[in-house]
Design a protein around this motif. Structure first.
Motif, PDB file in Angstrom:
ATOM      1  N   SER A 144       0.855  -1.236   0.059  1.00 56.89           N
ATOM      2  CA  SER A 144      -0.007  -0.021  -0.096  1.00 56.89           C
ATOM      3  C   SER A 144       0.792   1.210   0.043  1.00 56.89           C
ATOM      4  O   SER A 144       0.653   2.088  -0.725  1.00 56.89           O
ATOM      5  N   ALA A 145       1.868   1.414   0.647  1.00 58.38           N
ATOM      6  CA  ALA A 145       2.890   2.320   1.022  1.00 58.38           C
ATOM      7  C   ALA A 145       3.780   2.633  -0.536  1.00 58.38           C
ATOM      8  O   ALA A 145       3.857   3.749  -0.942  1.00 58.38           O
ATOM      9  N   ARG A 198       2.556   1.731  -3.188  1.00 55.67           N
ATOM     10  CA  ARG A 198       1.479   2.174  -4.255  1.00 55.67           C
ATOM     11  C   ARG A 198       1.121   3.649  -4.281  1.00 55.67           C
ATOM     12  O   ARG A 198       1.166   4.431  -5.105  1.00 55.67           O
ATOM     13  N   TYR A 199       1.139   4.265  -3.087  1.00 53.31           N
ATOM     14  CA  TYR A 199       1.280   5.799  -2.695  1.00 53.31           C
ATOM     15  C   TYR A 199       2.362   6.255  -3.043  1.00 53.31           C
ATOM     16  O   TYR A 199       2.360   7.747  -3.120  1.00 53.31           O
ATOM     17  N   GLU A 213       9.204   7.996   5.213  1.00 50.17           N
ATOM     18  CA  GLU A 213       7.866   8.001   5.375  1.00 50.17           C
ATOM     19  C   GLU A 213       7.492   6.454   5.075  1.00 50.17           C
ATOM     20  O   GLU A 213       6.433   6.223   5.639  1.00 50.17           O
ATOM     21  N   LEU A 255       5.193   6.365  -1.593  1.00 57.21           N
ATOM     22  CA  LEU A 255       6.230   6.592  -0.135  1.00 57.21           C
ATOM     23  C   LEU A 255       7.613   5.977  -0.479  1.00 57.21           C
ATOM     24  O   LEU A 255       7.744   4.967  -0.754  1.00 57.21           O
ATOM     25  N   SER A 268       5.131   4.488   7.977  1.00 61.74           N
ATOM     26  CA  SER A 268       3.886   4.083   7.427  1.00 61.74           C
ATOM     27  C   SER A 268       3.884   2.624   7.667  1.00 61.74           C
ATOM     28  O   SER A 268       2.647   1.973   8.325  1.00 61.74           O
TER      29      SER A 268
END
Length: 78
Positions: A40-41, A43-44, A50, A46, A54
């Protein structure tokens, strides 16, 4: 057949089972949090600090949640 010497040895107490259930659930939750939180991180988008913060937060949340439910389930079986 000879009788074993030493007497009866009891299994783990209910509190020990609760602790073991929580730790098992915590480890499974941490692993799933690392996998899902990492994807998920990434994909964003990061990166660096960060990303680590996360993923670490997701791992602790997943571990605590799953560990709590495993401890509750183990407590019901005691």
């Amino acid at each position: 057949m000879p009788v074993p010497v030493g007497g009866y040895q009891a299994g783990p107490s209910c509190w020990d089972r609760l602790k073991m259930g929580f730790m098992l659930g915590f480890c499974v939750g941490m692993a799933s949090g690392a996998i899902f939180g990492g994807f998920s991180a990434l994909r964003y988008g990061l990166r660096g600090r960060e990303l680590v913060n996360s993923v670490g937060k997701v791992m602790l949340q997943g571990g605590g949640t799953f560990g709590t439910f495993m401890a509750i389930g183990t407590g019901i079986r005691c």
